[in-house]
Scaffold this motif. Structure first.
Motif, PDB file in Angstrom:
ATOM      1  N   UNK A 230      87.376  89.942  26.936  1.00  0.00           N
ATOM      2  CA  UNK A 230      87.672  91.272  27.455  1.00  0.00           C
ATOM      3  C   UNK A 230      89.168  91.431  27.690  1.00  0.00           C
ATOM      4  N   UNK A 231      89.687  92.574  27.295  1.00  0.00           N
ATOM      5  CA  UNK A 231      91.110  92.874  27.463  1.00  0.00           C
ATOM      6  C   UNK A 231      91.321  93.544  28.813  1.00  0.00           C
ATOM      7  N   UNK A 232      92.357  93.155  29.515  1.00  0.00           N
ATOM      8  CA  UNK A 232      92.630  93.711  30.841  1.00  0.00           C
ATOM      9  C   UNK A 232      92.825  95.225  30.762  1.00  0.00           C
ATOM     10  N   UNK A 233      92.365  95.955  31.781  1.00  0.00           N
ATOM     11  CA  UNK A 233      92.534  97.409  31.788  1.00  0.00           C
ATOM     12  C   UNK A 233      94.000  97.806  31.643  1.00  0.00           C
ATOM     13  N   UNK A 234      94.218  98.913  30.959  1.00  0.00           N
ATOM     14  CA  UNK A 234      95.568  99.439  30.763  1.00  0.00           C
ATOM     15  C   UNK A 234      95.503 100.953  30.849  1.00  0.00           C
ATOM     16  N   UNK A 235      96.643 101.592  30.919  1.00  0.00           N
ATOM     17  CA  UNK A 235      96.658 103.050  30.959  1.00  0.00           C
ATOM     18  C   UNK A 235      96.271 103.599  29.594  1.00  0.00           C
ATOM     19  N   UNK A 236      95.842 104.846  29.579  1.00  0.00           N
ATOM     20  CA  UNK A 236      95.482 105.478  28.317  1.00  0.00           C
ATOM     21  C   UNK A 236      96.680 105.496  27.376  1.00  0.00           C
ATOM     22  N   UNK A 237      97.838 105.831  27.908  1.00  0.00           N
ATOM     23  CA  UNK A 237      99.044 105.874  27.079  1.00  0.00           C
ATOM     24  C   UNK A 237      99.340 104.506  26.460  1.00  0.00           C
TER      25      UNK A 237
ATOM     26  N   UNK B   6      87.996 115.505  28.756  1.00  0.00           N
ATOM     27  CA  UNK B   6      88.984 115.091  27.751  1.00  0.00           C
ATOM     28  C   UNK B   6      89.568 113.705  28.005  1.00  0.00           C
ATOM     29  N   UNK B   7      89.901 113.398  29.239  1.00  0.00           N
ATOM     30  CA  UNK B   7      90.508 112.098  29.538  1.00  0.00           C
ATOM     31  C   UNK B   7      89.538 110.959  29.247  1.00  0.00           C
ATOM     32  N   UNK B   8      88.296 111.104  29.715  1.00  0.00           N
ATOM     33  CA  UNK B   8      87.298 110.073  29.468  1.00  0.00           C
ATOM     34  C   UNK B   8      87.008 109.944  27.981  1.00  0.00           C
ATOM     35  N   UNK B   9      86.936 111.069  27.303  1.00  0.00           N
ATOM     36  CA  UNK B   9      86.645 111.049  25.867  1.00  0.00           C
ATOM     37  C   UNK B   9      87.753 110.324  25.101  1.00  0.00           C
ATOM     38  N   UNK B  10      88.996 110.642  25.415  1.00  0.00           N
ATOM     39  CA  UNK B  10      90.125 109.986  24.739  1.00  0.00           C
ATOM     40  C   UNK B  10      90.106 108.481  25.006  1.00  0.00           C
ATOM     41  N   UNK B  11      89.795 108.103  26.241  1.00  0.00           N
ATOM     42  CA  UNK B  11      89.733 106.680  26.588  1.00  0.00           C
ATOM     43  C   UNK B  11      88.611 105.983  25.823  1.00  0.00           C
ATOM     44  N   UNK B  12      87.459 106.633  25.732  1.00  0.00           N
ATOM     45  CA  UNK B  12      86.332 106.051  25.011  1.00  0.00           C
ATOM     46  C   UNK B  12      86.640 105.926  23.517  1.00  0.00           C
ATOM     47  N   UNK B  13      87.304 106.941  22.990  1.00  0.00           N
ATOM     48  CA  UNK B  13      87.671 106.934  21.570  1.00  0.00           C
ATOM     49  C   UNK B  13      88.623 105.771  21.263  1.00  0.00           C
TER      50      UNK B  13
ATOM     51  N   UNK C  26      96.714 114.425  25.001  1.00  0.00           N
ATOM     52  CA  UNK C  26      95.689 114.316  26.041  1.00  0.00           C
ATOM     53  C   UNK C  26      96.156 113.364  27.133  1.00  0.00           C
ATOM     54  N   UNK C  27      96.711 112.229  26.735  1.00  0.00           N
ATOM     55  CA  UNK C  27      97.146 111.214  27.698  1.00  0.00           C
ATOM     56  C   UNK C  27      98.191 111.748  28.664  1.00  0.00           C
ATOM     57  N   UNK C  28      98.994 112.696  28.221  1.00  0.00           N
ATOM     58  CA  UNK C  28     100.035 113.259  29.090  1.00  0.00           C
ATOM     59  C   UNK C  28      99.441 113.994  30.276  1.00  0.00           C
ATOM     60  N   UNK C  29      98.160 114.317  30.195  1.00  0.00           N
ATOM     61  CA  UNK C  29      97.475 115.014  31.292  1.00  0.00           C
ATOM     62  C   UNK C  29      96.507 114.089  32.029  1.00  0.00           C
TER      63      UNK C  29
ATOM     64  N   UNK D 192      92.257 104.930  32.778  1.00  0.00           N
ATOM     65  CA  UNK D 192      92.453 103.573  32.253  1.00  0.00           C
ATOM     66  C   UNK D 192      91.515 103.310  31.077  1.00  0.00           C
ATOM     67  N   UNK D 193      91.866 102.296  30.322  1.00  0.00           N
ATOM     68  CA  UNK D 193      91.072 101.909  29.145  1.00  0.00           C
ATOM     69  C   UNK D 193      90.864 100.402  29.200  1.00  0.00           C
TER      70      UNK D 193
END
Length: 230
Positions: free
Chosen positions: A40-47, A186-193, A215-218, A223-224
């Protein structure tokens, strides 16, 4: 419900790990029993996660949906992948008839914020559509790996129960051309994608990456996290 489904998965992993530990030789190290978990990869920001996406160019040459064998009974428990997701994501105890036929339950479609009580109104969405996966790397995979991708029950975000209408609206489009109608998703969707693409080592084209960054700018607090597919 998505959190609940993930909790079920992690609980199952923990149980399997515990059982495996009991079978270890007495001189085995604790690290030996956690090899899988350490993937497992450590959580990171969406950006930050978007920056990890390998850049590629889409190519749909040779794509056929049948090249991804899907909705199979991967774990041989009598339930297809579709049934497994319906059972796991129902917010109430689902009604399941012989043959693992799910006939009732309650599903929350986070794409549009709609709750559905009939399985006929629910479709199982591949977070990253099969055609998109083909475009971005799956064309070079073996048939076995494509089948594993199409029936990925080991990552909560890979497959999601949503309303038929939103799934059909999305079709095989990436975030440059489609985002959930519910803005709060949108944020959750982008993270899941992004997590799905990173999990399967799929590339992303420039338009897609630019859309995701928009999307990430908002989504400052999104986290991902993901675990690379075996």
């Amino acid at each position: 419900m998505r959190t609940s489904r993930f909790s079920r998965f992690t609980a199952r992993v923990a149980a399997v790990a515990a059982a495996a530990f009991m079978l270890l030789p007495q001189n085995a190290t604790a690290a030996d029993s956690t090899t899988t978990a350490s993937r497992a990869v450590a959580p990171m920001s969406l950006a930050q996660s978007i920056d990890r996406l390998p850049v590629g160019v889409e190519d749909r040459t040779g794509y056929e949906r049948t090249k991804f064998k899907h909705w199979v009974d991967a774990d041989k428990d009598g339930c297809s992948t579709r049934a497994e997701v319906l059972i796991a994501e129902s917010r109430v105890k689902p009604t399941v008839e012989p043959g693992c036929k799910v006939v009732a339950g309650e599903w929350y479609s986070y794409y549009d914020g709609i709750t559905v009580t009939s399985p006929s109104g629910v479709q199982i969405d591949h977070m990253v559509p099969l055609a998109e996966a083909w475009d971005e790397g799956a064309d070079d995979w073996t048939a076995k790996r494509r089948e594993a991708y199409a029936n990925d029950l080991d990552a909560e975000r890979s497959l999601v129960a949503v309303t038929s209408r939103t799934n059909q609206s999305k079709a095989d489009r990436d975030p440059a051309d489609w985002l959930p109608p519910l803005a709060d998703a949108h944020c959750q969707y982008a993270a899941d994608w992004v997590a799905t693409k990173l999990r399967w080592d799929l590339t992303a084209d420039a338009r897609e990456i630019n859309a995701l960054r928009g999307v990430a700018s908002r989504c400052g607090h999104q986290t991902v996290e993901y675990e690379p597919a075996a």
